[in-house]
Design a protein around this motif. Structure first.
Motif, mmCIF file in Angstrom:
data_model
loop_
_atom_site.group_PDB
_atom_site.id
_atom_site.type_symbol
_atom_site.label_atom_id
_atom_site.label_comp_id
_atom_site.label_asym_id
_atom_site.label_seq_id
_atom_site.Cartn_x
_atom_site.Cartn_y
_atom_site.Cartn_z
ATOM 1 N N THR A 181 -7.648 -56.169 20.877
ATOM 2 C CA THR A 181 -9.002 -56.373 20.275
ATOM 3 C C THR A 181 -8.408 -57.408 19.313
ATOM 4 O O THR A 181 -7.814 -57.359 18.423
ATOM 5 C CB THR A 181 -9.143 -55.058 19.514
ATOM 6 O OG1 THR A 181 -9.303 -53.999 20.469
ATOM 7 C CG2 THR A 181 -10.526 -55.301 18.738
ATOM 8 N N TYR A 182 -9.326 -58.471 19.576
ATOM 9 C CA TYR A 182 -9.197 -59.692 18.553
ATOM 10 C C TYR A 182 -10.481 -59.421 17.568
ATOM 11 O O TYR A 182 -11.566 -59.409 18.024
ATOM 12 C CB TYR A 182 -9.339 -61.013 19.207
ATOM 13 C CG TYR A 182 -8.196 -61.397 19.886
ATOM 14 C CD1 TYR A 182 -7.343 -62.403 19.260
ATOM 15 C CD2 TYR A 182 -7.990 -61.093 21.169
ATOM 16 C CE1 TYR A 182 -6.099 -62.756 19.764
ATOM 17 C CE2 TYR A 182 -6.783 -61.650 21.862
ATOM 18 C CZ TYR A 182 -5.824 -62.419 21.108
ATOM 19 O OH TYR A 182 -4.764 -62.976 21.626
ATOM 20 N N VAL A 183 -10.092 -59.402 16.250
ATOM 21 C CA VAL A 183 -11.050 -59.226 15.210
ATOM 22 C C VAL A 183 -10.926 -60.680 14.340
ATOM 23 O O VAL A 183 -10.042 -60.742 13.763
ATOM 24 C CB VAL A 183 -10.686 -57.946 14.321
ATOM 25 C CG1 VAL A 183 -11.669 -57.922 13.109
ATOM 26 C CG2 VAL A 183 -10.611 -56.648 15.241
ATOM 27 N N VAL B 194 -14.772 -55.337 7.509
ATOM 28 C CA VAL B 194 -14.015 -55.654 8.548
ATOM 29 C C VAL B 194 -13.431 -54.303 8.987
ATOM 30 O O VAL B 194 -13.434 -54.090 10.247
ATOM 31 C CB VAL B 194 -12.850 -56.500 8.131
ATOM 32 C CG1 VAL B 194 -12.036 -56.897 9.336
ATOM 33 C CG2 VAL B 194 -13.207 -58.099 7.548
ATOM 34 N N VAL B 195 -13.017 -53.414 8.053
ATOM 35 C CA VAL B 195 -12.417 -52.216 8.481
ATOM 36 C C VAL B 195 -13.523 -51.396 9.402
ATOM 37 O O VAL B 195 -13.309 -50.899 10.469
ATOM 38 C CB VAL B 195 -11.951 -51.272 7.500
ATOM 39 C CG1 VAL B 195 -11.660 -49.839 7.743
ATOM 40 C CG2 VAL B 195 -10.684 -51.980 7.012
ATOM 41 N N ILE C 8 -14.041 -52.663 12.766
ATOM 42 C CA ILE C 8 -12.598 -52.421 13.771
ATOM 43 C C ILE C 8 -12.978 -51.218 14.344
ATOM 44 O O ILE C 8 -12.555 -50.633 15.470
ATOM 45 C CB ILE C 8 -11.335 -52.338 12.897
ATOM 46 C CG1 ILE C 8 -11.079 -53.757 12.643
ATOM 47 C CG2 ILE C 8 -10.265 -51.857 13.637
ATOM 48 C CD1 ILE C 8 -9.869 -54.022 11.666
ATOM 49 N N ARG D 14 -10.846 -48.870 17.065
ATOM 50 C CA ARG D 14 -10.339 -49.838 18.104
ATOM 51 C C ARG D 14 -8.965 -50.080 17.780
ATOM 52 O O ARG D 14 -8.452 -49.586 16.622
ATOM 53 C CB ARG D 14 -10.891 -51.160 18.003
ATOM 54 C CG ARG D 14 -12.353 -51.342 18.637
ATOM 55 C CD ARG D 14 -12.765 -52.776 18.392
ATOM 56 N NE ARG D 14 -14.141 -53.089 19.063
ATOM 57 C CZ ARG D 14 -15.403 -52.707 18.562
ATOM 58 N NH1 ARG D 14 -15.429 -52.210 17.197
ATOM 59 N NH2 ARG D 14 -16.419 -52.943 19.142
ATOM 60 N N THR D 15 -7.971 -50.273 18.943
ATOM 61 C CA THR D 15 -6.518 -50.106 18.717
ATOM 62 C C THR D 15 -6.168 -51.661 19.277
ATOM 63 O O THR D 15 -6.966 -52.313 19.804
ATOM 64 C CB THR D 15 -5.924 -49.281 19.418
ATOM 65 O OG1 THR D 15 -6.169 -49.049 20.780
ATOM 66 C CG2 THR D 15 -5.949 -47.972 18.898
ATOM 67 N N VAL E 206 -5.227 -54.486 17.294
ATOM 68 C CA VAL E 206 -5.797 -55.272 16.820
ATOM 69 C C VAL E 206 -5.016 -56.364 16.513
ATOM 70 O O VAL E 206 -3.672 -56.345 16.062
ATOM 71 C CB VAL E 206 -6.329 -54.703 15.394
ATOM 72 C CG1 VAL E 206 -7.044 -55.721 14.669
ATOM 73 C CG2 VAL E 206 -7.341 -53.425 15.794
ATOM 74 N N LEU F 215 -5.808 -59.676 14.188
ATOM 75 C CA LEU F 215 -6.592 -59.803 13.103
ATOM 76 C C LEU F 215 -6.548 -61.306 12.825
ATOM 77 O O LEU F 215 -5.480 -62.058 12.633
ATOM 78 C CB LEU F 215 -6.349 -59.170 11.878
ATOM 79 C CG LEU F 215 -7.386 -59.194 10.762
ATOM 80 C CD1 LEU F 215 -8.550 -58.531 11.239
ATOM 81 C CD2 LEU F 215 -6.905 -58.369 9.630
ATOM 82 N N CYS G 134 -4.991 -55.142 6.391
ATOM 83 C CA CYS G 134 -3.804 -54.707 7.024
ATOM 84 C C CYS G 134 -3.164 -53.489 6.424
ATOM 85 O O CYS G 134 -2.320 -52.788 7.069
ATOM 86 C CB CYS G 134 -2.592 -55.793 7.243
ATOM 87 S SG CYS G 134 -3.235 -57.494 8.085
ATOM 88 N N VAL H 264 -2.691 -52.847 12.301
ATOM 89 C CA VAL H 264 -2.875 -54.151 12.874
ATOM 90 C C VAL H 264 -1.471 -54.743 13.585
ATOM 91 O O VAL H 264 -0.468 -54.757 13.007
ATOM 92 C CB VAL H 264 -3.173 -55.129 11.801
ATOM 93 C CG1 VAL H 264 -3.457 -56.628 12.423
ATOM 94 C CG2 VAL H 264 -4.459 -55.017 11.178
#
Length: 232
Positions: free
Chosen positions: A3-5, A52-53, A56, A59-60, A62, A64, A78, A83
């Protein structure tokens, strides 16, 4: 699947990432571009991190990615959620107690930008020109689209606050820098990152807005760092 955040810089617009998101999705990953409350004078760094949290969620896996001013927000995230990797992209690197407003003078950014312009035979405009500083390598159609949009507001509130962490988080961190960045020149970033994080800078072609100018190359570089970190 990772998962790209994606955390934008000043102005807080998820639109900045719109060319990168499909590149990451095309490689089978989830990609979440975050809109920050940049126009809200009541919102400081902790509210940015809250946003941002919330994006997310549950999701796992991550990864960032923090662009420019996003470097002040990402480490706070973080500290709150797992992350796997933090990628600082053309980012500001804060130290404990330093405000975003103080960062510029503390790091010598203005002189570094002027020196880089002189080396390249350019002059820095008295009135800041975003096209000259940010969009010099962005495709004309993308630049036109950017300037057709309302100018994103950016409150001064997060620049006035001391960075609240006592130390950099333990999250694995890499620093990726566009070697043609006129705003945060490469050698300037190498020095700042060495002094503040003690890690090397990985450079790639592109200016300050590399997600707009070179999304395919950026996606490939992000994937390389993700795979390398996962193998450690």
């Amino acid at each position: 699947m990772a998962t790209y955040v994606l955390i934008p810089g000043a102005g807080g617009q998820a639109w900045y990432w719109h060319r990168l998101v499909p590149e990451l999705q095309g490689q089978g990953h989830d990609a979440v571009a975050v809109d920050l409350p940049a126009g809200d004078d009541s919102a400081g760094l902790r509210r940015y991190a809250d946003t941002v949290v919330e994006a997310i969620g549950g999701r796992t896996g991550v990864i960032l990615v923090a662009q420019s001013m996003g470097g002040f927000t990402a480490p706070l995230v973080c500290e709150r959620v797992p992350v796997d990797l933090l990628v600082m992209l053309n980012a500001m690197v804060p130290i404990p107690g330093e405000s975003g407003g103080a960062w510029w003078e503390n790091t010598g950014q203005a002189q570094a930008m002027a020196d880089q312009a002189a080396r390249e035979g350019r002059t820095v405009s008295v009135d800041f020109d975003p096209k000259e500083a940010f969009f010099h390598d962005v495709p004309p159609d993308v630049t036109a689209e950017a300037f057709s949009r309302p100018e994103p507001p950016q409150s001064a509130t997060p620049f006035a606050e001391p960075w609240p962490l006592d130390a950099w988080p333990s999250t694995p961190t890499v620093f990726l820098q566009g070697r043609h960045d006129r705003f945060f020149p490469l050698e300037f970033q190498r020095r700042v990152v060495r002094e503040r994080l003690g890690i090397p800078v990985d450079d790639m072609p592109g200016g300050h807005l590399v997600a707009l100018s070179r999304p395919k190359e950026l996606a490939a570089r992000l994937e390389a760092h993700r795979i390398r970190t996962a193998s450690l």
